[in-house]
Scaffold this active site. Sequence first.
Site, PDB file in Angstrom:
ATOM      1  N   GLU A  24       3.131  13.703  -9.858  1.00 42.81           N
ATOM      2  CA  GLU A  24       3.688  12.545 -10.505  1.00 42.81           C
ATOM      3  C   GLU A  24       3.041  12.197 -12.066  1.00 42.81           C
ATOM      4  O   GLU A  24       1.812  12.280 -12.093  1.00 42.81           O
ATOM      5  CB  GLU A  24       3.216  10.923  -9.890  1.00 42.81           C
ATOM      6  CG  GLU A  24       3.770   9.770 -10.453  1.00 42.81           C
ATOM      7  CD  GLU A  24       3.530   8.469  -9.667  1.00 42.81           C
ATOM      8  OE1 GLU A  24       2.655   8.657  -9.072  1.00 42.81           O
ATOM      9  OE2 GLU A  24       4.619   7.872  -9.595  1.00 42.81           O
ATOM     10  N   CYS A  57       6.937   4.132 -10.972  1.00 43.43           N
ATOM     11  CA  CYS A  57       6.570   4.965  -9.817  1.00 43.43           C
ATOM     12  C   CYS A  57       7.749   5.421  -9.272  1.00 43.43           C
ATOM     13  O   CYS A  57       7.797   6.435  -8.593  1.00 43.43           O
ATOM     14  CB  CYS A  57       5.865   4.077  -8.667  1.00 43.43           C
ATOM     15  SG  CYS A  57       6.578   2.363  -8.295  1.00 43.43           S
ATOM     16  N   GLY A  92       0.016   1.280  -6.791  1.00 43.63           N
ATOM     17  CA  GLY A  92      -0.646   2.039  -7.696  1.00 43.63           C
ATOM     18  C   GLY A  92      -0.785   3.467  -7.333  1.00 43.63           C
ATOM     19  O   GLY A  92       0.445   3.911  -6.663  1.00 43.63           O
ATOM     20  N   SER A  93      -1.482   4.259  -7.461  1.00 45.88           N
ATOM     21  CA  SER A  93      -1.408   5.870  -7.230  1.00 45.88           C
ATOM     22  C   SER A  93      -1.737   6.069  -5.721  1.00 45.88           C
ATOM     23  O   SER A  93      -2.341   5.310  -5.070  1.00 45.88           O
ATOM     24  CB  SER A  93      -2.443   6.343  -8.193  1.00 45.88           C
ATOM     25  OG  SER A  93      -3.783   6.268  -7.797  1.00 45.88           O
ATOM     26  N   THR A  94      -1.129   7.187  -5.285  1.00 46.38           N
ATOM     27  CA  THR A  94      -1.041   7.617  -4.067  1.00 46.38           C
ATOM     28  C   THR A  94      -2.570   7.868  -3.804  1.00 46.38           C
ATOM     29  O   THR A  94      -3.270   7.522  -2.648  1.00 46.38           O
ATOM     30  CB  THR A  94      -0.482   8.765  -3.672  1.00 46.38           C
ATOM     31  OG1 THR A  94       0.992   8.291  -3.654  1.00 46.38           O
ATOM     32  CG2 THR A  94      -0.589   9.401  -2.385  1.00 46.38           C
ATOM     33  N   GLU A  95      -3.342   8.326  -4.529  1.00 46.75           N
ATOM     34  CA  GLU A  95      -4.637   8.634  -4.565  1.00 46.75           C
ATOM     35  C   GLU A  95      -5.655   7.592  -4.353  1.00 46.75           C
ATOM     36  O   GLU A  95      -6.462   7.662  -3.430  1.00 46.75           O
ATOM     37  CB  GLU A  95      -5.155   9.528  -5.856  1.00 46.75           C
ATOM     38  CG  GLU A  95      -6.568   9.870  -5.943  1.00 46.75           C
ATOM     39  CD  GLU A  95      -7.069  10.370  -7.273  1.00 46.75           C
ATOM     40  OE1 GLU A  95      -6.276  10.108  -8.239  1.00 46.75           O
ATOM     41  OE2 GLU A  95      -8.268  10.494  -7.414  1.00 46.75           O
ATOM     42  N   LYS A 152      -6.018  -9.116  -8.406  1.00 53.82           N
ATOM     43  CA  LYS A 152      -6.631  -8.315  -9.548  1.00 53.82           C
ATOM     44  C   LYS A 152      -5.455  -7.627 -10.232  1.00 53.82           C
ATOM     45  O   LYS A 152      -4.825  -6.501 -10.031  1.00 53.82           O
ATOM     46  CB  LYS A 152      -7.689  -7.230  -9.170  1.00 53.82           C
ATOM     47  CG  LYS A 152      -8.308  -6.885 -10.457  1.00 53.82           C
ATOM     48  CD  LYS A 152      -9.236  -5.539 -10.083  1.00 53.82           C
ATOM     49  CE  LYS A 152      -8.357  -4.373 -10.196  1.00 53.82           C
ATOM     50  NZ  LYS A 152      -8.143  -3.980 -11.729  1.00 53.82           N
ATOM     51  N   GLY A 184      -4.286   4.622  -3.158  1.00 49.99           N
ATOM     52  CA  GLY A 184      -3.955   4.139  -1.880  1.00 49.99           C
ATOM     53  C   GLY A 184      -4.637   4.687  -0.634  1.00 49.99           C
ATOM     54  O   GLY A 184      -4.908   3.890   0.169  1.00 49.99           O
ATOM     55  N   GLU A 215       2.351   0.446  -1.941  1.00 50.68           N
ATOM     56  CA  GLU A 215       3.318   0.910  -2.707  1.00 50.68           C
ATOM     57  C   GLU A 215       2.760   1.902  -3.608  1.00 50.68           C
ATOM     58  O   GLU A 215       2.181   1.570  -4.642  1.00 50.68           O
ATOM     59  CB  GLU A 215       4.243  -0.420  -3.225  1.00 50.68           C
ATOM     60  CG  GLU A 215       5.568   0.056  -3.717  1.00 50.68           C
ATOM     61  CD  GLU A 215       5.748   0.719  -4.823  1.00 50.68           C
ATOM     62  OE1 GLU A 215       5.520   1.760  -5.138  1.00 50.68           O
ATOM     63  OE2 GLU A 215       5.889  -0.083  -6.181  1.00 50.68           O
TER      64      GLU A 215
END
Lengths: 268, 490
Positions: free
Chosen positions: B400, B303, B247-250, B195, B252, B269
Amino acid sequence: MDVRKTYKLFVNGEFVRSESGRAYRPDGIVNVPRGSRKDLRDAVRAARTAFPAWAARTAMNRGQILYRAAEMLDSRGAQFTDLLGGGVKARREVDQAVETLVWYAGWTDKLPQVAGTVNPVAGPYFNFTLPEPTGVVGIVAPDEPSLAGIVRRIAPALCGANVVVALAPELRPLPALTLAEVFATSDFPAGVVNVLSGQRRELLPWLAAHMDVNAIDVAGCTPEEVRAVEAAAADNVKRVIKVAAGESSPYLITAFMEMKTVWHPIGV
Amino acid sequence: MAISKKQSADLARQVFEYAPAPEAIDHVRIQPTYGLFIGGKMVEPHSKKRFPTINPATEKKLAEVSEADAVDVDRAVKSAARAFDSWSHLSPSRRARYLFRISRLIQERARELAVVETMDGGKPIKESRDVDIPLSAAHFFYYAGWADKLEWAFPNRKPRPLGVAGQVIPWNFPLLMLSWKIAPALAAGNTVVLKPAETTPLSAMLFAEICMQAELPPGVVNIVTGAGRTGSLVVEHPGVKKVAFTGSTEVGKLIQRALAGTGKKLTLELGGKAANIVFEDAPLDQAVEGIVNGIYFNQGHVCCAGSRLLVQESIAEPLMEKLKRRLGTLRLGDPLDKNTDIGAINSRAQLEKIQGLVESGVEEGAELYQPECKLPERGFWFPPTLFTNVSQSYRIAREEIFGPVLSVLTFRTPAEAVEKANNTPYGLSAGVWTDKGSRILWMAERLRAGVVWANTFNRFDPTSPFGGYKESGFGREGGIHGLAPYLDLN
């Protein structure tokens, strides 16, 4: 009349009672400390403090210390055989635990040569990748085998220069607590290995959710516990290590490690 | 006649005007609408829903893409599952040949892909042309060669593919992230459902065409477009055995939590807040270029961006002077112009996020510097920004930003630099600038980050493993290490 031993937690290189003052009797006879959330916190803090200096030791030095642990365990072979119920099977388990320590002692200064790489990038750069410890590792030891099981996980974690907070098997904690005496006499700096006994349901959720624990090995967890650990681990993107309990390999060592890649230009 | 020293200094300060140098777009055909790539062909979405993708530099609609719903995702996963049996049993050298073919097709269609990438995402054409697309092709070429050599990669193991890989990628390097995901997955014998990000789906649609051109067996690659909802449908589908997310840590963390107990293999990642550390003995002009490349490359939508500059106190003043002067020469504007250094911010939402964080920096007491910079009237833009007088506790030093915003901090000793650099829950990358070799290695040893760039920054290569420590995720992409997450090694 014999002089009985008081079993204690092993935290920051010291044998201590649980701060909670509680004990439990897994075999109905011997009092074993019932570690608390605060004991766990103390152990993680001790491990974190010990981490930089341990990681900075040379690979050879870590190998020597792991080998020393094998020597200490082997020299107390009879005692551990008794703790495991005596007999040939118990002796064999002790021998396996000794062999595991010797085997990983020999891996410390070979692993980067097997797991590291020099990467031929398409440009004027020197580029290499090396395994490094992930940091504080929580280990949930399996109930069986109660000595070899915990050694099979602590040894590769230490081999990779990590520091460890291990939960002893809840029902058979004595070999793990006695193993702490082996680590205490093997020149491991204080805090590098910590062993807690107690009830899994009281300790595991805090270990899994602790924001200063980098990885957790669920070798001794039930599937339901694994699910709960994995959910809690997401709070700080903890690595959850789900390698089969019987595994002994460099792949298990690197499961406790991070790969670091360094670039530098080539030029005059 | 020799130029006097003063004249020369005046010239150096002068910013030359550049004539427009627009990249031609007449060779690119973007279709008005796109379906989903399932089972080897473009199909109409079951959802019947489409959403527009716009050019962030003009806010003009480029195309409408499909929004995959649960039925669509289920079809894609089933298509991948059906293809898995034959793909994983195909002779590995044949698998390799398909990947080589894809790599070549990307090279052949490089300019078209670069233009589409720039139009859909807002990045300068010189970056999509010189970085994104060549690296994408190189990634497929590199992993193509692994497909029939897996036994040599993992001694004492019989590597086996996992099954269907569900992959969700971000909008900052759309085709490159697609390549990082699909190339190792296919080389290892898996099939994929990918996606792309909702704001940058077009290069993935072109990639679907490339798969068809390569005559890749139907179902080996499936591409479903949509927003976060579609992404969670992909990763949570029970037919998916392996999840890879960038993508974002959130997000993830949400995925890691959602996959608890499912037994799916996961690599993440995630975000970063990299320190770029400049010592007093560093060649300052090179360091300035490295700092600029570290944080203003791709508008800071990176990132691993060097978003925290740590400068040794003794050179803070001259370095800041040089850096500010350099900022004044950055050309912001039309991403399709070959001279453009800073393109458009990817979306309005991202622009608002950057604006909010920059405001917080000013409110918390940092000193803002932005060069004189005319922003185009339409589109999403943010000038190159630099904050000094930043404390480690400020949001701009901790969070970030994912934009062209640099926070500058100072240090006195190497130990203090390490302490400050590692003082973050992230650990994706770091930079070190010094002339002293032993110090580079000393620093590289102590920086808790997956990639350390010494006297360079933001370099990527398919042979070079990439990925983070701590909350920047786990697993590596690239190199031999990037194969392991796609294989069963037990």
